[in-house]
Motif scaffolding. Structure first.
Motif, PDB file in Angstrom:
ATOM      1  N   ALA B  51       0.802  -1.310   0.065  1.00  0.00           N
ATOM      2  CA  ALA B  51      -0.178   0.020   0.029  1.00  0.00           C
ATOM      3  C   ALA B  51       0.935   1.269   0.039  1.00  0.00           C
ATOM      4  O   ALA B  51       0.405   2.295  -0.635  1.00  0.00           O
ATOM      5  N   ASP B  52       1.970   1.047   0.831  1.00  0.00           N
ATOM      6  CA  ASP B  52       2.939   2.196   0.762  1.00  0.00           C
ATOM      7  C   ASP B  52       3.498   2.802  -0.785  1.00  0.00           C
ATOM      8  O   ASP B  52       3.807   3.724  -0.761  1.00  0.00           O
ATOM      9  N   TYR B  53       3.444   1.592  -1.516  1.00  0.00           N
ATOM     10  CA  TYR B  53       4.050   2.048  -2.973  1.00  0.00           C
ATOM     11  C   TYR B  53       2.794   1.978  -3.687  1.00  0.00           C
ATOM     12  O   TYR B  53       2.734   1.860  -4.993  1.00  0.00           O
ATOM     13  N   ARG B  54       1.347   2.256  -3.182  1.00  0.00           N
ATOM     14  CA  ARG B  54       0.319   2.468  -4.141  1.00  0.00           C
ATOM     15  C   ARG B  54      -0.398   1.342  -4.903  1.00  0.00           C
ATOM     16  O   ARG B  54      -0.901   1.559  -5.821  1.00  0.00           O
ATOM     17  N   VAL B  56      -3.300  -1.440  -4.503  1.00  0.00           N
ATOM     18  CA  VAL B  56      -4.238  -1.408  -3.749  1.00  0.00           C
ATOM     19  C   VAL B  56      -4.612  -3.002  -3.109  1.00  0.00           C
ATOM     20  O   VAL B  56      -4.606  -3.811  -3.971  1.00  0.00           O
ATOM     21  N   GLY B 185       4.755  -2.521  -6.110  1.00  0.00           N
ATOM     22  CA  GLY B 185       3.679  -1.317  -6.876  1.00  0.00           C
ATOM     23  C   GLY B 185       3.563  -1.219  -8.269  1.00  0.00           C
ATOM     24  O   GLY B 185       4.445  -1.782  -8.953  1.00  0.00           O
ATOM     25  N   ALA B 188       6.325   3.444 -11.954  1.00  0.00           N
ATOM     26  CA  ALA B 188       6.240   4.653 -11.498  1.00  0.00           C
ATOM     27  C   ALA B 188       7.452   5.351 -11.995  1.00  0.00           C
ATOM     28  O   ALA B 188       8.543   4.868 -12.402  1.00  0.00           O
ATOM     29  N   GLU B 198       2.773   7.996 -10.558  1.00  0.00           N
ATOM     30  CA  GLU B 198       2.552   6.294 -10.581  1.00  0.00           C
ATOM     31  C   GLU B 198       2.021   6.142 -12.357  1.00  0.00           C
ATOM     32  O   GLU B 198       1.103   6.968 -12.695  1.00  0.00           O
ATOM     33  N   ARG B 205      -2.877   0.649 -12.607  1.00  0.00           N
ATOM     34  CA  ARG B 205      -3.464   0.275 -11.433  1.00  0.00           C
ATOM     35  C   ARG B 205      -2.978  -1.276 -10.922  1.00  0.00           C
ATOM     36  O   ARG B 205      -3.147  -2.358 -11.960  1.00  0.00           O
TER      37      ARG B 205
END
Lengths: 510, 215
Positions: B51-54, B56, B185, B188, B198, B205
């Motif tokens: 989650a820290d690296y986006r 989900v 993630g 990016a 991102e 996503r």
């Protein structure tokens, strides 16, 4: 109009509209640095960027309590590799070949460029997509391909900015660190159309919009590409596995969509075993992008039926690496894993920028790598070992513990005193500071550092913690004096620091 | 003399100072670093770092998985999805038939893949300390390009069995002979004034489903 910053016009040579710049004929470090330091926007970009990454790196490293042990292991694995490089190169060649790859050897840049050009032409293709690669920057592959009628498309966002702007990279990790968003928007709007899909109408300077423009522009290239060219961060001798770490996904595109993949890699990038990756995959991302792990890492071994390129070529490049290996002190520069942490902490880099170093390798690592790879024949290369205040911050952050100040001192000695070195595999004796031109250039570089109190103070503040890097013997003219005497130990605190602590802030230097 | 002999000859001459009796193994490498940094709960740490690296992160039991996958695809408005040959049939059971299934076959071109909205895969191993998923081209993961060209990747991780603490533990579970993709993630870049953006070329996503016995 797009402006190019940080480099005097006379320093730029050749490099037509599509070939990008070249490092040939660049002036000595002090000349280029002086021009760069007068460019305030460049300095502001650099200060913001280097401080941002520097702080993030410190946090990423602090997460691992065993960092120093990882660092020592990283250095030891690299030393093991370098001391037995012939053994590991032969193992690597056997493993890559057994896995379906073809291995080529190149003694110098010209040979490497010839091999790659012939391999590309043999496919019948006239366009290639490229993953960001220091080795191909070093050998100036794009210009060689262009001479043969092959267009090479850089696909890393920063490399794309550099290529479209007909510019030169100025940082190992973020090559367009000298450009701000406004300049990047202008470059995209003006130049993308000449290379392929133009930038969208009304492109803004928001980073997300600029990244989207790059995505759309490059997607067409990836989908049609038949030939990809990459470097590699690591090559595993035991298994023949190649490793590329990246963030954007352009690497994965170039490594998996084309039919033919050509990887151009310096011979020092080999590591002995699969297990050794456990050290470097912890050291590199945290030192480089200050992440626990970079978004994408690709590993491949030869070719795989039905998945990715059906033809894989590995071009192993010497180009001065064996000359560097021949120096017992200087060879530690070959441990480098190209993380760029040393650039981000260097007070000289922060002010001079990357272009002044005149090669693909800027910053402290460039100051010891370039003169060893190319020799100290030119005024530029002779001046590089002086592009430092020997503050030692670079050594402290280096994930493979390269003692950059020690090598700088060694190279200064070589510039001033001459002596035995290896050039293209032959032992030769070089004369001291040829015609004094090199010495003058070198001394001007030193004077430049001393003339920039901001750089000096930043350096000295760090130096206070790094006093043990003081050389036992003085380089240059001081050598005769110190040959039979020990250089007096430096006090743990500099005079300036002592003065400030005991007399209060003297209002200077910040 | 060919280039190979030239380079190897130069290497050997450059190493004249290395004693002849020194074997590579005699150059000491002390592996005193940690094999694991001993996270209290590896699955929780994996979720946190992803989650820290986006990415989900979602959790689901076996029974809830098909519904969740269908929901994730619908949330992106996906009209098509790439399906690796060995993906468990049940994972897409709740995805409506109007969502076109595209098989992961060699004949499918990159351009055809570019027109596909999503991809659903499993993984080979997940590394908690770095928030990393590793794909090895296994039957539930498919060719490397199918998790690269579509803009949306749903990756299912079986917890806790596929989760290791650390990079050293992860490498021991992997076969170097297979093509490997490590994903931490979504794609990016920080190339523009060091602002993280991102989604450049890979999927913008990344949904990660931690599939466990309890949700």
């Amino acid at each position: 109009m797009v402006r190019r910053d940080g480099l005097p016009d006379r320093a730029r040579r050749g490099g037509g509209a599509v070939s990008g710049g070249t490092y040939l004929g660049m002036p000595a470090f002090p000349v280029a640095a002086e021009s760069a330091t007068r460019n305030e926007r460049l300095r502001a970009n650099l200060t913001h960027a280097t401080h941002t990454i520097r702080d993030k790196r410190a946090r990423a490293v602090a997460e691992l309590p065993d960092w120093q042990r990882l660092r020592a292991a990283g250095a030891a694995i690299k030393d093991r590799t370098l001391r037995h490089l012939d053994t590991y190169l032969e193992r690597l060649e056997a493993a890559v070949t057994a896995a379906g790859g073809q291995v080529h050897w190149a003694a110098d840049a010209e040979a490497a460029n010839r091999i790659v050009t012939e391999l590309v032409l043999a496919t019948g293709e006239r366009e290639v997509v490229k993953v960001k690669s220091m080795a191909t920057q070093e050998i100036e592959l794009n210009a060689a391909l262009e001479r043969a009628g092959v267009r090479a498309f850089e696909t890393d966002l920063a490399e794309l900015i550099v290529q479209l702007g007909d510019d030169l990279p100025s940082h190992i990790l973020v090559p367009a660190i000298h450009r701000n968003r406004r300049e990047i928007r202008d470059i995209f709007a003006e130049r993308m159309g000449a290379w392929g899909r133009p930038a969208p109408e009304g492109l803004s300077d928001e980073p997300a919009d600029l990244a989207e423009a790059a995505r759309l522009h490059l997607r067409q290239k990836f989908l049609d590409a038949k030939v990809g060219i990459s470097g590699a961060n690591f090559m595993v001798a035991e298994t023949g596995t190649m490793v590329v770490v990246e963030s954007e996904g352009n690497g994965r595109m170039c490594l998996t969509l084309p039919e033919t993949l050509i990887s151009v890699v310096g011979i020092e990038k080999v590591v002995p075993t699969w297990r050794d990756l456990e050290v470097f995959l912890q050291l590199l991302p945290r030192s480089s992008t200050a992440e626990r792990m970079n978004p994408y890492t690709s590993m491949w071994t030869g070719t795989t039926d039905g998945d990715g390129p059906s033809t894989f070529h590995l071009v192993l490049v010497d180009n001065g690496r064996t000359d560097t290996l021949a120096d017992e002190v200087g060879r530690q520069a070959l441990r480098c894993i190209r993380c760029s942490a040393c650039l981000n902490v260097c007070p000289v880099y922060e002010r001079a920028g990357g272009h002044a170093y005149g090669s693909a390798y800027p910053g402290p690592i460039g100051a010891i790598l370039t003169p060893q790879l190319r020799g100290v024949d030119s005024a530029l290369d002779a001046s590089l070992p002086y592009a430092s205040s020997l503050c030692g911050a670079c050594y402290e952050v280096c994930p493979v513990a390269i003692d950059i100040p020690e090598v700088l001192v060694r190279l200064r000695e070589r510039v001033v005193e001459g002596g035995e070195v290896t050039v293209r595999g032959r032992r030769v004796r070089i004369r001291p500071a040829r015609g004094h031109a090199a010495e003058r250039a070198a001394m001007r570089a030193a004077a430049w550092a001393f003339d920039h109190p901001g750089a000096m103070v930043a350096g000295q503040r760090l130096a206070g913690r790094m006093r043990r890097f003081q050389p036992r013997r003085l380089p240059g003219p001081g050598r005769a004096w110190s040959a039979t005497r020990d250089v007096p130990p430096l006090p743990a605190e500099s005079f300036r620091a002592w003065w400030r602590r005991t007399r209060g802030d003297d209002g200077e230097g910040d | 003399m060919n280039a190979r002999e030239v380079v190897l000859g130069r290497v050997r001459r450059a190493l004249a100072d290395v004693p002849a009796e020194e074997t590579p193994e005699r150059v000491a490498v002390e592996r005193t670093y940690l094999d694991s940094h001993q996270p209290a709960d590896a699955v929780a740490l994996l979720a946190e770092n992803l989650a820290d690296y986006r990415a989900v992160v979602h959790r689901a039991s076996g029974a809830a998985l098909p519904g969740l996958v269908a929901e994730l695809l619908a949330g992106r408005g996906a009209a098509s999805v790439v399906v690796p040959a060995g993906l468990p049939a049940g994972w897409l059971a709740a995805v409506p038939p109007r969502v076109r299934r595209v098989a992961d076959e060699e004949a499918v071109t990159a351009r055809e893949l570019d027109a596909v909205d999503s991809v659903v895969t499993g993984c080979a191993v997940a590394i908690a300390e770095t928030g990393t998923l590793v794909l090895d081209g296994g039957p539930d993961q498919g060719r490397r390009r199918i998790t690269l060209v579509p803009d949306h990747h749903v990756c299912v991780v079986r917890v806790p069995e596929q989760v290791v603490d650390s990079v050293p533990q992860g490498l021991r579970r992997l076969d170097p002979g297979r093509p490997l993709t490590w994903i931490s993630g979504p794609s990016a870049t920080s190339d523009i004034e060091l602002n993280r953006v991102e989604g450049v070329h890979g999927p913008r996503r990344l949904d990660v489903v931690l599939l466990g016995s309890q949700s």
